[in-house]
Design a protein around this motif. Structure first.
Motif, PDB file in Angstrom:
ATOM      1  N   ALA A 234       0.831  -1.211   0.000  1.00 18.37           N
ATOM      2  CA  ALA A 234       0.000   0.000   0.000  1.00 18.37           C
ATOM      3  C   ALA A 234       0.862   1.257   0.000  1.00 18.37           C
ATOM      4  N   LEU A 235       1.931   1.240   0.787  1.00 21.13           N
ATOM      5  CA  LEU A 235       2.843   2.387   0.825  1.00 21.13           C
ATOM      6  C   LEU A 235       3.459   2.650  -0.547  1.00 21.13           C
ATOM      7  N   SER A 236       3.916   1.587  -1.183  1.00 25.53           N
ATOM      8  CA  SER A 236       4.547   1.726  -2.497  1.00 25.53           C
ATOM      9  C   SER A 236       3.581   2.315  -3.510  1.00 25.53           C
ATOM     10  N   ILE A 237       2.326   1.851  -3.473  1.00 31.19           N
ATOM     11  CA  ILE A 237       1.332   2.307  -4.432  1.00 31.19           C
ATOM     12  C   ILE A 237       0.969   3.770  -4.215  1.00 31.19           C
ATOM     13  N   ILE A 238       0.624   4.134  -2.966  1.00 31.32           N
ATOM     14  CA  ILE A 238       0.159   5.498  -2.722  1.00 31.32           C
ATOM     15  C   ILE A 238       1.259   6.522  -2.952  1.00 31.32           C
ATOM     16  N   MET A 239       2.503   6.216  -2.583  1.00 32.16           N
ATOM     17  CA  MET A 239       3.579   7.188  -2.759  1.00 32.16           C
ATOM     18  C   MET A 239       3.900   7.405  -4.241  1.00 32.16           C
ATOM     19  N   ARG A 240       3.699   6.363  -5.056  1.00 32.75           N
ATOM     20  CA  ARG A 240       3.917   6.515  -6.493  1.00 32.75           C
ATOM     21  C   ARG A 240       2.755   7.255  -7.150  1.00 32.75           C
ATOM     22  N   LEU A 241       1.533   6.899  -6.765  1.00 35.22           N
ATOM     23  CA  LEU A 241       0.356   7.504  -7.376  1.00 35.22           C
ATOM     24  C   LEU A 241       0.246   8.992  -7.080  1.00 35.22           C
ATOM     25  N   LEU A 242       0.729   9.405  -5.896  1.00 36.81           N
ATOM     26  CA  LEU A 242       0.581  10.806  -5.509  1.00 36.81           C
ATOM     27  C   LEU A 242       1.406  11.754  -6.371  1.00 36.81           C
ATOM     28  N   ARG A 243       2.297  11.205  -7.175  1.00 31.75           N
ATOM     29  CA  ARG A 243       3.062  12.050  -8.096  1.00 31.75           C
ATOM     30  C   ARG A 243       2.223  12.448  -9.309  1.00 31.75           C
ATOM     31  N   SER A 244       1.092  11.740  -9.500  1.00 36.18           N
ATOM     32  CA  SER A 244       0.303  12.009 -10.700  1.00 36.18           C
ATOM     33  C   SER A 244      -1.186  12.221 -10.450  1.00 36.18           C
ATOM     34  N   ILE A 245      -1.725  11.769  -9.297  1.00 37.85           N
ATOM     35  CA  ILE A 245      -3.154  11.938  -9.030  1.00 37.85           C
ATOM     36  C   ILE A 245      -3.367  12.601  -7.666  1.00 37.85           C
ATOM     37  N   SER A 246      -4.589  13.084  -7.459  1.00 39.70           N
ATOM     38  CA  SER A 246      -4.935  13.753  -6.207  1.00 39.70           C
ATOM     39  C   SER A 246      -5.519  12.747  -5.220  1.00 39.70           C
ATOM     40  N   PHE A 247      -6.042  13.266  -4.099  1.00 39.89           N
ATOM     41  CA  PHE A 247      -6.675  12.412  -3.097  1.00 39.89           C
ATOM     42  C   PHE A 247      -8.167  12.202  -3.377  1.00 39.89           C
ATOM     43  N   THR A 248      -8.651  12.730  -4.497  1.00 42.78           N
ATOM     44  CA  THR A 248     -10.079  12.679  -4.797  1.00 42.78           C
ATOM     45  C   THR A 248     -10.667  11.267  -4.797  1.00 42.78           C
ATOM     46  N   PRO A 249      -9.994  10.242  -5.374  1.00 47.68           N
ATOM     47  CA  PRO A 249     -10.570   8.887  -5.323  1.00 47.68           C
ATOM     48  C   PRO A 249     -10.832   8.398  -3.904  1.00 47.68           C
ATOM     49  N   TYR A 250      -9.933   8.722  -2.980  1.00 46.07           N
ATOM     50  CA  TYR A 250     -10.117   8.316  -1.585  1.00 46.07           C
ATOM     51  C   TYR A 250     -11.263   9.101  -0.947  1.00 46.07           C
ATOM     52  N   VAL A 251     -11.389  10.370  -1.326  1.00 47.78           N
ATOM     53  CA  VAL A 251     -12.477  11.198  -0.810  1.00 47.78           C
ATOM     54  C   VAL A 251     -13.824  10.634  -1.256  1.00 47.78           C
ATOM     55  N   ILE A 252     -13.922  10.247  -2.514  1.00 53.57           N
ATOM     56  CA  ILE A 252     -15.169   9.668  -3.030  1.00 53.57           C
ATOM     57  C   ILE A 252     -15.526   8.408  -2.260  1.00 53.57           C
ATOM     58  N   TYR A 253     -14.537   7.559  -2.028  1.00 54.96           N
ATOM     59  CA  TYR A 253     -14.765   6.321  -1.261  1.00 54.96           C
ATOM     60  C   TYR A 253     -15.268   6.643   0.140  1.00 54.96           C
ATOM     61  N   ARG A 254     -14.630   7.611   0.792  1.00 59.10           N
ATOM     62  CA  ARG A 254     -15.012   7.994   2.149  1.00 59.10           C
ATOM     63  C   ARG A 254     -16.444   8.511   2.195  1.00 59.10           C
ATOM     64  N   VAL A 255     -16.783   9.391   1.262  1.00 59.04           N
ATOM     65  CA  VAL A 255     -18.117   9.994   1.253  1.00 59.04           C
ATOM     66  C   VAL A 255     -19.190   8.933   1.009  1.00 59.04           C
ATOM     67  N   VAL A 256     -18.941   8.058   0.039  1.00 60.95           N
ATOM     68  CA  VAL A 256     -19.904   6.995  -0.265  1.00 60.95           C
ATOM     69  C   VAL A 256     -20.084   6.065   0.935  1.00 60.95           C
ATOM     70  N   LEU A 257     -18.963   5.638   1.541  1.00 59.80           N
ATOM     71  CA  LEU A 257     -19.051   4.752   2.694  1.00 59.80           C
ATOM     72  C   LEU A 257     -19.731   5.450   3.869  1.00 59.80           C
ATOM     73  N   GLY A 258     -19.391   6.722   4.088  1.00 62.72           N
ATOM     74  CA  GLY A 258     -20.018   7.486   5.181  1.00 62.72           C
ATOM     75  C   GLY A 258     -21.513   7.570   5.024  1.00 62.72           C
ATOM     76  N   VAL A 259     -21.978   7.870   3.818  1.00 67.28           N
ATOM     77  CA  VAL A 259     -23.422   7.978   3.551  1.00 67.28           C
ATOM     78  C   VAL A 259     -24.105   6.634   3.779  1.00 67.28           C
ATOM     79  N   ILE A 260     -23.476   5.546   3.288  1.00 60.53           N
ATOM     80  CA  ILE A 260     -24.044   4.200   3.463  1.00 60.53           C
ATOM     81  C   ILE A 260     -24.181   3.869   4.954  1.00 60.53           C
ATOM     82  N   LEU A 261     -23.141   4.154   5.725  1.00 64.22           N
ATOM     83  CA  LEU A 261     -23.161   3.843   7.160  1.00 64.22           C
ATOM     84  C   LEU A 261     -24.221   4.656   7.885  1.00 64.22           C
TER      85      LEU A 261
END
Length: 262
Positions: A234-261
């Protein structure tokens, strides 16, 4: 514990500890939503040890420098890069220890372990992360990290004791508000995990080890190993991805899960 259960707990902890989605929330949700037995304190400590070794290995140069600077710091001098890093990591961990003691003494630790609290924390702090990442300025790097920023980020990190907040997510949020770029904000958040995990492990580990039998110790070793592997990935993936993408995918996941809960 069944091997499948151990691996599931370990992978959830390993993957979510360093992603801004809250590992504690997912570990609380696992027995609540699946009907599986709670893994217990000993396994919780074991998987945190696994993630600790993962971050130590991934950031081995930074951590070797910090640990190497500890003797100089203990002698009252912080005039080397290693001693300075050790000082900043210690300072950044003070708020979470203080806040943790308050929650423990007041009994709020158990009171907050509810689906509703997790749902609101997922939703609210996900939106805060999006705001910080979208509108936060970028004018600092990890080299600009000083005592004031370490303490401020430590206060942000302490908020993560609310289940569903995410230690990595809220610390990154604080760093983005302070002006650190995504990659540097994430790196500082990961490094700050080391003293925090060590401190929480020391508080909980003693009792867990004293009351554990050989079966529990064996299960703990298995869980720690799989948590280590999944956390390193997970560390390897997130540190590499952050050079090219934002945190928006994680935010979407959080919001969707929060609403469901909720």
């Amino acid at each position: 514990m069944p091997l499948f259960h151990l691996i599931l707990v370990a992978m959830i902890q390993g993957v979510t500890e360093f992603l801004p989605v809250s590992s504690s929330a997912h570990l609380i949700l696992l027995p609540n939503l699946t009907g599986l037995d709670d893994q217990g304190q000993a396994i919780d400590v074991a998987v945190h040890v696994g993630t600790l070794f993962a971050v130590l290995l991934y950031f081995r140069r930074d951590m070797a420098e910090a640990f190497g600077g500890l003797p100089r710091l203990l002698s009252g001098r912080a005039d080397t890069q290693g001693a300075r890093m050790a000082l900043l990591l210690i300072v950044s961990s003070i708020p979470v220890v203080a806040f943790g003691l308050i929650l423990t003494l007041t009994g709020l630790v158990d009171a907050m372990r509810s689906i509703e609290v997790i749902g609101w924390a997922m939703l609210v702090f996900g939106i805060v992360l999006f705001w910080a990442d979208r509108f936060g300025e970028t004018h600092k790097t990890e080299k600009d990290w000083g005592l004031q920023d370490a303490m401020v980020m430590g206060v942000w990190q302490a908020i993560a004791l609310i289940p569903g907040t995410s230690r990595a997510g809220i610390t990154i949020t604080g760093a983005r508000f302070l002006g650190y770029g995504r990659h540097d904000a994430a790196k500082l958040a990961m490094l700050m995990a080391v003293p925090t995990i060590i401190e929480s492990g020391a508080l909980l580990g003693g009792e867990a080890i004293l009351t554990a039998n050989m079966g529990v110790l064996r299960d703990g070793a298995i869980a720690a190993f799989f948590a280590f592997i999944s956390a390193l990935l997970a560390l390897s993936i997130i540190m590499r991805l952050l050079r090219s993408i934002s945190f928006t995918p994680y935010v979407i996941y959080r919001v969707v899960l929060g609403v469901i809960l909720l």
